[in-house]
Every structure is written in C-alpha cells, then in structure tokens.
Design an enzyme around this catalytic site. Structure first.
Site, short mmCIF file in Angstrom:
data_model
loop_
_atom_site.label_atom_id
_atom_site.label_comp_id
_atom_site.label_asym_id
_atom_site.label_seq_id
_atom_site.Cartn_x
_atom_site.Cartn_y
_atom_site.Cartn_z
N ARG A 17 0.83 -1.19 0.00
CA ARG A 17 0.00 0.00 0.00
C ARG A 17 0.87 1.25 0.00
NH1 ARG A 17 -0.58 4.54 2.84
NH2 ARG A 17 -0.24 3.35 4.75
N ASP A 18 1.69 1.45 1.02
CA ASP A 18 2.54 2.64 1.07
C ASP A 18 3.59 2.61 -0.04
OD1 ASP A 18 3.88 4.96 1.95
OD2 ASP A 18 3.51 4.46 4.03
N HIS A 21 3.17 4.49 -3.45
CA HIS A 21 3.53 5.89 -3.68
C HIS A 21 4.83 6.00 -4.48
CE1 HIS A 21 0.51 7.94 -1.27
NE2 HIS A 21 0.74 7.13 -0.25
N SER A 171 3.64 11.09 8.85
CA SER A 171 3.43 11.13 7.39
C SER A 171 4.51 11.90 6.65
CB SER A 171 2.06 11.75 7.09
OG SER A 171 1.04 11.16 7.85
N HIS A 199 3.67 4.52 12.88
CA HIS A 199 4.06 4.35 11.47
C HIS A 199 5.08 5.42 11.15
CE1 HIS A 199 2.98 3.69 7.06
NE2 HIS A 199 3.47 4.92 7.00
N HIS A 201 8.22 7.31 8.87
CA HIS A 201 8.89 7.54 7.59
C HIS A 201 10.32 8.01 7.84
CE1 HIS A 201 5.95 6.94 4.31
NE2 HIS A 201 5.09 7.02 5.31
#
Length: 338
Positions: A17-18, A21, A171, A199, A201
């Site tokens: 899913r991620d 991008h 995010s 989550h 990044h």
C-alpha cells in the site's frame, strides 16, 4: 537471545500500500502476488494492500492505479493463508461502500485514517467496520502538526468510536525520537489497554530510532515495509525492525529466514532501487510535508522551472496535507511570479 522477554510487538506490513507511492501506484498482479506469498510464508501478521492513499483513492488527482481495488484485494487475498489482509481507508477518498466491498473480498483488518485534529470523521466508518466483524484500527495522519495532549485526546475519541487499536503516522518523516516518546506516552496514558500504533517515515533518517522510541513508550503495533519501500525516503525497514526487536527482547513471531527472502524479493520485483534519503526527501521531512508529495513536486517544479526545495518549504508553510495536491502547481506559479 539473553534479554528478558518483553511484550510482543506486532509488525504490520503496508509494503503493498505505502510502497505504491514510490511507483505511482503501478504495481501489477504478479508483483502483488509474489510479495504477498512471500510475506505470508514468513508469517507477517498483517499484509496491507491498496492504492497508496487507500480504498477508493485511484483518481487523476491522487494518481490512477494500474489495478482496481477489486483486483488488488482478490490477488492478495488468494495469496494469504497465514497472514491477515489489511486495508486502509481515508474518509473522503474511500466510502462506506468501499469498506463493505473490501470486507466482502476478505479484508481482516480495516484501518481508518483521519487528519490529526479530525478524529470525528472516522466515527461512521469505525462503526461500520465493527458491525462487519473485522478488526477496526484508526490512525491520525500528519501527526506532527499538533502536540501530544491533543493527539491523546483525538485517540481517546477514536477508541470511543470503536477503534480496537489507535495511533499516529509520521506522514512527513518529521519526528525526532523525543517527539515520538512524548506523543506515544500521552496516547498510551489516554487509551488504557488499547494497542497503540506507530508508522514512521525515514526522511530524516530516523524511522528506526523513532519506531524503537515508540515501542519503549508503549506502542505495540509498529509499521514497516520491506526494504523500506514507501513514500518519499521510505518507511521503517520491516526486516530491520524484526531483527532489532528480537535483539531488544520483543518477540514478533516472524520467521527471519523467510522475511529476509521476502525483502530480497521486494527489492528485485517491486522497485527499481530501495528508497534513499535524497535532498528532496530530506527537505520534505524538515518542512513537514507529506512524503507522498515527492514525485508530484519534482515533476511540477521541473515543468515550471523552479527549485523543488522552495516548493516544499512553501507547502510546509501552508501546512498542506494529502489530498491537496492542487496546491503544488499553485505554489509553482507563485514562485514563478516571485
């Protein structure tokens, strides 16, 4: 390992899913099937699949996926025998109909996303997920934009709406470890025994450190992607998380040999190269801009003949969030005038 065993940490895998991008949402059925099969063989608890922005998000504005939601869900569901299938839904892009369809196609975990200060938009979808009999999770996006106390209040609301796990997404890859500690500690205190999610990044090179800080502060669901495959500079690296958590006494229950094989497959089959912290990703983290804006910013800046670094700083000043991609060309036009 000699360490005293600590509470189990559940690794949640949004590679499919991620990671979308990073490839403009163009993974094909064979790629999805290959990775899902490998992750399942490793015993990864949850494999999340979908357009990078979730169910119902394939569009001209956000990027059109190669496959429909139905095609992605069907391929991954057929590939999983041990792992649960997760989906991601942000109200406004995804609808109740999208959620119901995902459940019919075998989703086991539904993760509802809301902007960090707008937990109330998740209430209806959390209720629908609970009524459908699937695990209902909720996450707050762009969570660096508000402080620990407000995040804790928002997470408490999500629990009241029915969320069975709650947490935050970094995010923009903007956090330092101390930021994560403060936020997860506040959330942990506000939601009692409900599992807390983090989550991370890697825009500032701190996804691993931030994930470990989250665990130390009480988070028990940690997201990671194979080889870090994800938006911008990528996510916390799943196989590294598994090894470091094992070293620190947090069992994950994942077969390391098979997980390493899945990571090798992801590098070979899903991406042209593993994510790296390039100049644009670094500035995105510093400016607090959504990691998924990297490719659209680069493209718009090139077409407009402006510096993408200036674009990112202006987007950060405007506190633009995912879904406001139309602000990117607007900023480029402003920079052209000035």
């Amino acid at each position: 390992m000699d360490q005293v065993s600590r509470p189990k940490v559940t690794l949640y895998d949004p590679t499919l899913r991620d990671g979308h991008h990073a490839v403009r949402h163009q993974l094909d059925a064979d790629q999805l099937r290959a990775y899902a099969t490998a992750a399942d063989k490793a015993g990864v608890p949850v494999v999340e699949v979908g357009h990078g922005n979730g169910l119902g998000a394939s569009s001209l504005q956000l990027g059109q996926a190669r496959l429909s939601d139905d095609e992605m869900l069907t391929v991954v569901r057929e590939s999983l025998t041990r792992s649960r299938m997760g989906v991601f839904l942000a109200p406004g892009w995804g609808t109740g109909a999208d959620l119901a369809n995902a459940v019919r196609r075998g989703a086991d975990v539904v993760r509802i996303a809301a902007h960090c200060s707008q937990a109330d938009v998740a209430e209806r979808h959390l209720g629908e997920a609970r009524s459908a009999g699937v695990e209902a999770q909720a996450v707050l996006l762009m969570s660096h934009m508000i402080g620990p106390a407000e995040l804790a209040e928002q997470c408490a609301l999500l629990v009241a709406y029915g969320a069975q796990a709650v947490g935050i997404m970094d995010s923009a890859g903007h956090y330092l470890p101390a930021d994560v500690t403060a936020r997860i500690t506040a959330i942990r205190s506000a939601v009692g025994e409900v599992p807390v999610i983090f989550h991370g990044h890697n825009n500032l090179g701190l996804a691993m450190a931030n994930s470990l800080s989250a665990v130390a502060a009480g988070a028990s669901v940690i997201d990671g992607c194979a080889r870090g495959f994800g938006a911008g500079a990528g996510n916390a690296q799943l196989e590294v998380l598994a090894v470091v958590l094992q070293r620190t006494g947090h069992p994950t229950g994942i077969d390391l040999h098979q997980l390493l094989a899945a990571a090798d497959l992801a590098e070979a089959r899903l991406m042209s190269a593993p994510p790296t912290i390039d100049s644009i990703s670094l500035v995105s983290g510093l400016a607090g801009v959504f990691s998924g804006f990297k490719l659209p910013v680069l493209e718009a800046a090139r077409r407009g003949g402006v510096d993408p670094v200036d674009v990112l700083f202006e987007l950060g000043r405007r506190q633009v969030v995912a879904g406001q991609e139309d602000q990117i060309p607007a900023v480029v036009r402003q920079l052209q005038r000035t």
